[in-house]
Motif scaffolding. Structure first.
Motif, PDB file in Angstrom:
ATOM      1  N   VAL A 215       0.939  -1.109   0.009  1.00  0.00           N
ATOM      2  CA  VAL A 215       0.058   0.257  -0.086  1.00  0.00           C
ATOM      3  C   VAL A 215       0.964   1.364  -0.159  1.00  0.00           C
ATOM      4  N   VAL A 216       2.040   1.098   0.799  1.00  0.00           N
ATOM      5  CA  VAL A 216       2.735   2.481   0.830  1.00  0.00           C
ATOM      6  C   VAL A 216       3.584   2.658  -0.452  1.00  0.00           C
ATOM      7  N   ILE A 256      -7.340   7.945   1.438  1.00  0.00           N
ATOM      8  CA  ILE A 256      -7.283   6.483   0.497  1.00  0.00           C
ATOM      9  C   ILE A 256      -6.343   5.560   1.091  1.00  0.00           C
ATOM     10  N   ILE A 257      -5.092   5.980   1.620  1.00  0.00           N
ATOM     11  CA  ILE A 257      -3.828   5.128   1.856  1.00  0.00           C
ATOM     12  C   ILE A 257      -4.567   4.261   3.329  1.00  0.00           C
ATOM     13  N   MET A 258      -4.998   5.247   4.373  1.00  0.00           N
ATOM     14  CA  MET A 258      -5.247   4.613   5.615  1.00  0.00           C
ATOM     15  C   MET A 258      -6.643   3.666   5.539  1.00  0.00           C
ATOM     16  N   PRO A 259      -7.650   4.234   4.707  1.00  0.00           N
ATOM     17  CA  PRO A 259      -8.554   3.026   4.477  1.00  0.00           C
ATOM     18  C   PRO A 259      -8.168   1.943   3.833  1.00  0.00           C
ATOM     19  N   TRP A 260      -7.317   2.128   2.943  1.00  0.00           N
ATOM     20  CA  TRP A 260      -6.988   0.682   2.229  1.00  0.00           C
ATOM     21  C   TRP A 260      -6.269  -0.302   3.081  1.00  0.00           C
ATOM     22  N   LEU A 261      -5.398   0.535   3.906  1.00  0.00           N
ATOM     23  CA  LEU A 261      -4.551  -0.411   4.856  1.00  0.00           C
ATOM     24  C   LEU A 261      -5.568  -1.094   5.959  1.00  0.00           C
ATOM     25  N   TYR A 262      -6.566  -0.277   6.285  1.00  0.00           N
ATOM     26  CA  TYR A 262      -7.442  -0.785   7.360  1.00  0.00           C
ATOM     27  C   TYR A 262      -8.215  -2.021   6.362  1.00  0.00           C
ATOM     28  N   ARG A 263      -8.734  -1.867   5.164  1.00  0.00           N
ATOM     29  CA  ARG A 263      -9.399  -2.960   4.518  1.00  0.00           C
ATOM     30  C   ARG A 263      -8.431  -4.289   4.447  1.00  0.00           C
ATOM     31  N   LEU A 264      -7.291  -3.995   4.270  1.00  0.00           N
ATOM     32  CA  LEU A 264      -6.422  -5.346   4.210  1.00  0.00           C
ATOM     33  C   LEU A 264      -5.821  -5.931   5.716  1.00  0.00           C
ATOM     34  N   LYS A 266      -7.278  -5.197   8.577  1.00  0.00           N
ATOM     35  CA  LYS A 266      -8.755  -5.532   9.434  1.00  0.00           C
ATOM     36  C   LYS A 266      -8.343  -4.881  10.830  1.00  0.00           C
ATOM     37  N   THR A 267      -7.434  -3.710  10.916  1.00  0.00           N
ATOM     38  CA  THR A 267      -7.210  -3.321  12.044  1.00  0.00           C
ATOM     39  C   THR A 267      -6.691  -1.520  11.903  1.00  0.00           C
ATOM     40  N   ASN A 268      -6.941  -0.870  12.799  1.00  0.00           N
ATOM     41  CA  ASN A 268      -6.521   0.845  12.659  1.00  0.00           C
ATOM     42  C   ASN A 268      -4.986   0.498  12.311  1.00  0.00           C
ATOM     43  N   PRO A 269      -4.506   1.075  11.194  1.00  0.00           N
ATOM     44  CA  PRO A 269      -3.492   1.074  10.675  1.00  0.00           C
ATOM     45  C   PRO A 269      -2.211   1.861  11.670  1.00  0.00           C
ATOM     46  N   ILE A 270      -2.802   2.873  12.102  1.00  0.00           N
ATOM     47  CA  ILE A 270      -2.062   3.724  13.026  1.00  0.00           C
ATOM     48  C   ILE A 270      -1.565   3.159  14.109  1.00  0.00           C
ATOM     49  N   MET A 271      -2.706   2.668  14.961  1.00  0.00           N
ATOM     50  CA  MET A 271      -2.559   1.871  16.052  1.00  0.00           C
ATOM     51  C   MET A 271      -1.715   0.676  15.923  1.00  0.00           C
ATOM     52  N   TRP A 272      -1.923  -0.117  14.902  1.00  0.00           N
ATOM     53  CA  TRP A 272      -1.020  -1.227  14.553  1.00  0.00           C
ATOM     54  C   TRP A 272       0.490  -0.883  14.450  1.00  0.00           C
ATOM     55  N   LEU A 273       0.616   0.302  13.530  1.00  0.00           N
ATOM     56  CA  LEU A 273       2.131   0.796  13.512  1.00  0.00           C
ATOM     57  C   LEU A 273       2.893   1.310  15.075  1.00  0.00           C
ATOM     58  N   PHE A 274       2.147   1.742  15.687  1.00  0.00           N
ATOM     59  CA  PHE A 274       2.740   2.186  16.968  1.00  0.00           C
ATOM     60  C   PHE A 274       2.922   1.099  17.969  1.00  0.00           C
TER      61      PHE A 274
END
Length: 523
Positions: A215-216, A256-264, A266-274
């Protein structure tokens, strides 16, 4: 014949292909040998076309078009992944390796067809040879691929065609034909993989970090296309344009990028990253250490900038100063590979996105940092940055990161490969971080005996091989996942071949050398 660096470069590529062929020895490896022969003759014709000024697009000026070394990278990657993953019983990854090899061959054959089609007068003998070899490869692939895989190859070929038209028009003089093949082919494969993952969201077998990578990479690429088209009709150096740039970056990122990551994921990408970055104490220590290295790199850049602004030096920088960054990158990657390669994987993706974003800011002269970045980075430009973008530092990051990103973890035991395969993630560190750096420094300061037809020296290449062997010994001491009971001769031969390729190639060595060393270590 050996006075011609292009001929010697071709002989080195043939040696790599034959080394892999002697170990794999199947239909795909025979196709790779035939493809190398065909690419050599096509490269010879395209070199003549380039010198006559008959090329359709504006390519970067180089001794060679680089069609042969670029044509073999993706097929060889597919062959070695197929061979290893097939040997450990991972059928899905073995099929992916076959598909990757087929994609690489299809892209190389297509580029060769275009090259022969625009050459005047039409080289009849080369066309006949290319037709025979191409027909044999297509016939072989027809019996190796399923219908769905054939469709996927055609999809990637279609993406590649449109991508090449866009990138070569937007970025004139940025790539040789070979570099364009490799870059556009890689982006096409990444886009295709992301489309597949997005349509099959129910497949939870993929690691979230792989989705993060896809995605990135696609996100920053689409962002560049969008802003290039927009600023084609509007002046980018005004405050209004700069405000629009920052607002649209936030909109594209969060919308676009954040919702796309969330769809793949299945979790909040920002919280997952931290949560991922600060999961363990080791990761926190590594992040602090990398932050210090980043500050040191910025200090080197600013020092060199102010030194040139003082008027005591001309607006250039020496090879030794540029290689400081290679040592900083080595100091970044080696601890990450030893202690937490998953963290290094994600950190490299983030760093790549930051580098590309800053290059957009510099290229479009976005306020308030655009002009400062242009002046600061201009002193580090070399002759290969002849296009509108400065790509050398991005190629360096890619060269170090690709062996990490391409590491076939599903085919490993406890995250590491046996024998020489344990050195696969270190291919970028060895080929670029150590080998290319030592060769440049010693060659430019102490070298006297030059390789025929090049500016590279025998002393630089010899010290490069020696330094890489020392580095392998250090890796064996500190990384307990790398265990070598045999294969020392293969390691020495692989490092020597890639070091010779560094001496003779005129392509972007930061990008191409780690991939060849990766293939030799993997097989």
């Amino acid at each position: 014949m050996l006075q011609n660096p292009v001929t010697v470069e071709s002989l080195i590529i043939f040696a790599v292909v034959l080394c892999i062929h002697t170990i794999v020895w199947d239909k795909l490896s025979w196709c790779a040998v035939a493809l190398a022969l065909q690419a050599y003759y096509v490269q010879h014709k395209w070199d003549r076309l380039q010198k006559s000024g008959g090329a359709v697009f504006q390519y970067r000026q180089a001794v060679s078009t680089g069609v042969l070394p670029a044509s073999m990278v993706i097929p060889l990657l597919g062959i070695v992944i197929k061979e290893h993953c097939g040997s450990v019983g991972n059928v899905n990854m073995a099929r992916f390796g076959i598909l990757l090899a087929a994609i690489g061959m299809a892209l190389a054959l297509f580029v060769s067809l275009i090259a022969l089609g625009i050459t005047r007068p039409i080289p009849k003998n080369t066309c006949v040879l290319a037709g025979i070899i191409g027909s044999g490869i297509v016939y072989t692939l027809k019996h190796l691929l399923t219908v769905s895989e054939v469709i996927e190859v055609l999809e990637i070929l279609l993406i590649f065609v449109y991508l090449s038209l866009i990138i070569l028009w937007l970025l004139p003089r940025s790539f040789t034909p070979g570099e364009a093949l490799l870059v556009n082919g890689g982006i096409s494969i990444v886009i295709n993989q992301l489309i597949k993952r997005s349509l099959n969201v129910g497949d939870s077998r993929m690691d979230p970090v792989f989705h993060f990578l896809l995605v990135v990479l696609v996100g920053v690429f689409l962002m560049g296309i969008f802003f290039t088209v927009f600023f084609y009709f509007m002046d980018s150096e005004t405050w209004i344009s700069s405000l629009f740039f920052h607002m649209m970056t936030a909109v594209l990122g969060l919308g676009i990028i954040m919702p796309w990551l969330y769809r793949l994921m299945k979790t909040n990408p920002i919280m997952w990253l931290f949560g991922f970055l600060f999961q363990t104490r080791t990761r926190i220590i590594l992040l602090c250490f990398w932050t210090l290295l980043a500050v040191a790199a910025c200090c080197v850049v600013l020092y060199q900038h102010f030194r040139n602004c003082s008027g005591t030096k001309k607006n250039t920088t020496s090879t030794v100063v540029r290689k400081y960054f290679h040592f900083i990158v080595v100091a970044t990657y080696v601890p990450g590979l030893i202690y937490d390669h998953h963290l290094l994987y994600v950190a490299a993706v983030i760093c790549f996105a930051v580098f590309v974003f800053l290059e957009y800011v510099r290229h479009f002269k976005i306020k308030p940092m655009g002009h400062l970045l242009s002046k600061t980075l201009s002193v580090f430009i070399d002759e290969r940055d002849s296009g509108p973008l400065i790509l050398t530092h991005i190629y360096l990051l890619l060269g170090m990161s690709l062996p990490v990103w391409l590491f076939p973890e599903p085919c490993t035991h406890k995250g590491s490969l046996p024998g020489i395969g344990g050195l696969v993630p270190y291919a970028g560190v060895l080929a670029v971080g150590i080998g290319d750096t030592v060769a440049s420094i010693f060659g430019s300061t102490l070298g006297e005996f030059k390789w025929p037809g090049t500016r590279k020296t025998f002393e630089g290449t010899a010290t490069s091989v020696f330094a890489q062997i020392i580095c392998v010994a250090v890796i064996l001491i500190f990384d307990h996942n790398v265990v070598l009971n045999a294969g020392y001769g293969w390691i020495l031969g692989s490092i020597t071949l890639v070091s010779l390729l560094e001496a003779y190639t005129d392509q972007i060595d930061n990008f191409i050398l780690p991939l060849y060393l990766y293939c030799l270590f993997m097989v």
